[in-house]
Write a protein that holds these residues in place. Structure first.
Motif, PDB file in Angstrom:
ATOM      1  N   THR A 134       0.704  -1.049   0.052  1.00 41.95           N
ATOM      2  CA  THR A 134      -0.090  -0.023  -0.062  1.00 41.95           C
ATOM      3  C   THR A 134       0.754   1.316  -0.043  1.00 41.95           C
ATOM      4  O   THR A 134       0.241   2.327  -0.644  1.00 41.95           O
ATOM      5  N   ALA A 135       2.046   1.285   0.720  1.00 38.51           N
ATOM      6  CA  ALA A 135       3.030   2.237   0.589  1.00 38.51           C
ATOM      7  C   ALA A 135       3.536   2.652  -0.797  1.00 38.51           C
ATOM      8  O   ALA A 135       3.354   3.746  -1.239  1.00 38.51           O
ATOM      9  N   ARG A 136       3.857   1.446  -1.449  1.00 34.05           N
ATOM     10  CA  ARG A 136       4.303   1.520  -2.888  1.00 34.05           C
ATOM     11  C   ARG A 136       3.264   2.065  -3.808  1.00 34.05           C
ATOM     12  O   ARG A 136       3.436   2.919  -4.683  1.00 34.05           O
ATOM     13  N   ASP A 137       1.843   1.734  -3.401  1.00 27.76           N
ATOM     14  CA  ASP A 137       1.019   2.200  -4.345  1.00 27.76           C
ATOM     15  C   ASP A 137       0.335   3.753  -3.883  1.00 27.76           C
ATOM     16  O   ASP A 137      -0.429   4.384  -4.534  1.00 27.76           O
ATOM     17  N   GLY A 138       1.119   4.293  -2.897  1.00 21.96           N
ATOM     18  CA  GLY A 138       0.665   5.719  -2.245  1.00 21.96           C
ATOM     19  C   GLY A 138      -0.549   5.760  -1.502  1.00 21.96           C
ATOM     20  O   GLY A 138      -1.073   6.786  -1.259  1.00 21.96           O
ATOM     21  N   GLN A 139      -1.002   4.404  -0.752  1.00 19.60           N
ATOM     22  CA  GLN A 139      -2.234   4.761  -0.225  1.00 19.60           C
ATOM     23  C   GLN A 139      -1.810   4.523   1.321  1.00 19.60           C
ATOM     24  O   GLN A 139      -2.114   3.510   1.971  1.00 19.60           O
ATOM     25  N   LEU A 140      -1.637   5.635   1.738  1.00 20.40           N
ATOM     26  CA  LEU A 140      -0.883   5.930   3.005  1.00 20.40           C
ATOM     27  C   LEU A 140      -1.848   5.781   4.163  1.00 20.40           C
ATOM     28  O   LEU A 140      -1.517   5.258   5.318  1.00 20.40           O
ATOM     29  N   GLU A 141      -3.096   6.136   3.779  1.00 17.38           N
ATOM     30  CA  GLU A 141      -4.045   5.830   4.866  1.00 17.38           C
ATOM     31  C   GLU A 141      -4.420   4.167   5.055  1.00 17.38           C
ATOM     32  O   GLU A 141      -4.499   3.816   6.360  1.00 17.38           O
ATOM     33  N   LYS A 142      -4.508   3.641   4.065  1.00 21.47           N
ATOM     34  CA  LYS A 142      -4.401   2.005   4.160  1.00 21.47           C
ATOM     35  C   LYS A 142      -3.335   1.606   4.919  1.00 21.47           C
ATOM     36  O   LYS A 142      -3.214   0.571   5.791  1.00 21.47           O
ATOM     37  N   THR A 143      -2.000   2.097   4.590  1.00 22.53           N
ATOM     38  CA  THR A 143      -0.860   1.514   5.350  1.00 22.53           C
ATOM     39  C   THR A 143      -0.819   1.856   6.869  1.00 22.53           C
ATOM     40  O   THR A 143      -0.497   1.328   7.648  1.00 22.53           O
ATOM     41  N   ALA A 144      -1.301   3.304   7.022  1.00 20.67           N
ATOM     42  CA  ALA A 144      -1.482   3.564   8.392  1.00 20.67           C
ATOM     43  C   ALA A 144      -2.327   2.656   9.173  1.00 20.67           C
ATOM     44  O   ALA A 144      -2.181   2.316  10.333  1.00 20.67           O
ATOM     45  N   GLU A 145      -3.517   2.179   8.569  1.00 23.29           N
ATOM     46  CA  GLU A 145      -4.393   1.240   9.259  1.00 23.29           C
ATOM     47  C   GLU A 145      -4.097   0.049   9.364  1.00 23.29           C
ATOM     48  O   GLU A 145      -4.038  -0.523  10.523  1.00 23.29           O
ATOM     49  N   THR A 146      -3.086  -0.453   8.618  1.00 25.35           N
ATOM     50  CA  THR A 146      -2.773  -1.893   8.687  1.00 25.35           C
ATOM     51  C   THR A 146      -1.550  -1.724   9.586  1.00 25.35           C
ATOM     52  O   THR A 146      -1.171  -2.844  10.319  1.00 25.35           O
ATOM     53  N   ALA A 147      -0.675  -0.549   9.878  1.00 25.14           N
ATOM     54  CA  ALA A 147       0.479  -0.663  10.779  1.00 25.14           C
ATOM     55  C   ALA A 147      -0.135  -0.729  12.077  1.00 25.14           C
ATOM     56  O   ALA A 147       0.392  -1.277  13.073  1.00 25.14           O
ATOM     57  N   TYR A 148      -1.244   0.026  12.360  1.00 26.20           N
ATOM     58  CA  TYR A 148      -2.142   0.051  13.393  1.00 26.20           C
ATOM     59  C   TYR A 148      -2.365  -1.478  13.897  1.00 26.20           C
ATOM     60  O   TYR A 148      -2.335  -1.891  15.304  1.00 26.20           O
ATOM     61  N   ILE A 149      -2.816  -2.113  12.892  1.00 22.72           N
ATOM     62  CA  ILE A 149      -3.370  -3.554  13.075  1.00 22.72           C
ATOM     63  C   ILE A 149      -2.178  -4.272  13.776  1.00 22.72           C
ATOM     64  O   ILE A 149      -1.943  -5.175  14.617  1.00 22.72           O
ATOM     65  N   PHE A 150      -1.082  -4.095  12.881  1.00 22.99           N
ATOM     66  CA  PHE A 150       0.097  -5.075  13.284  1.00 22.99           C
ATOM     67  C   PHE A 150       0.828  -4.512  14.713  1.00 22.99           C
ATOM     68  O   PHE A 150       0.995  -5.419  15.379  1.00 22.99           O
TER      69      PHE A 150
END
Length: 104
Positions: A75-91
């Motif tokens: 998601t970071a590579r795709d520039g979807q940082l909101e999704k990236t942040a959500e997944t990081a929170y889950i992690f």
């Protein structure tokens, strides 16, 4: 859950738990760096940190963490940082959960 993993890696249980503890500590630090990179819109750094998390997780047989790190990287590579942040929170929440398991 963890028992099968350390047997598969041909480690003693205490050795595996020590490695998982190290994974948790290191990953918490990496997640903090990742959050900072997200806030700075630094997708390259986010991808690099996620790739490192992914490698550490796969080496310990922690498939769920591997999959989450993979999503963060993609998601970071795709520039979807909101999704990236959500997944990081889950992690991060899952890290807390595994820390509770191994420290109980």
């Amino acid at each position: 859950m963890l028992k099968k993993k350390f047997e598969r890696l041909e480690l003693k249980e205490d050795e595996y738990i020590e490695l998982v503890n190290l994974f948790v500590l290191t990953s918490r630090s990496d997640i903090n760096k990742l959050q900072s990179a997200i806030n700075s819109n630094n997708t390259e750094k986010v991808s690099m940190i996620a790739h490192s998390l992914k490698g550490a997780a796969v080496n310990l047989g922690l498939e769920e963490f591997f999959e989450l790190a993979k999503i963060i990287e993609e998601t970071a590579r795709d520039g979807q940082l909101e999704k990236t942040a959500e997944t990081a929170y889950i992690f991060q929440n899952k890290l807390d959960g595994i820390a509770d398991i191994i420290n109980s």
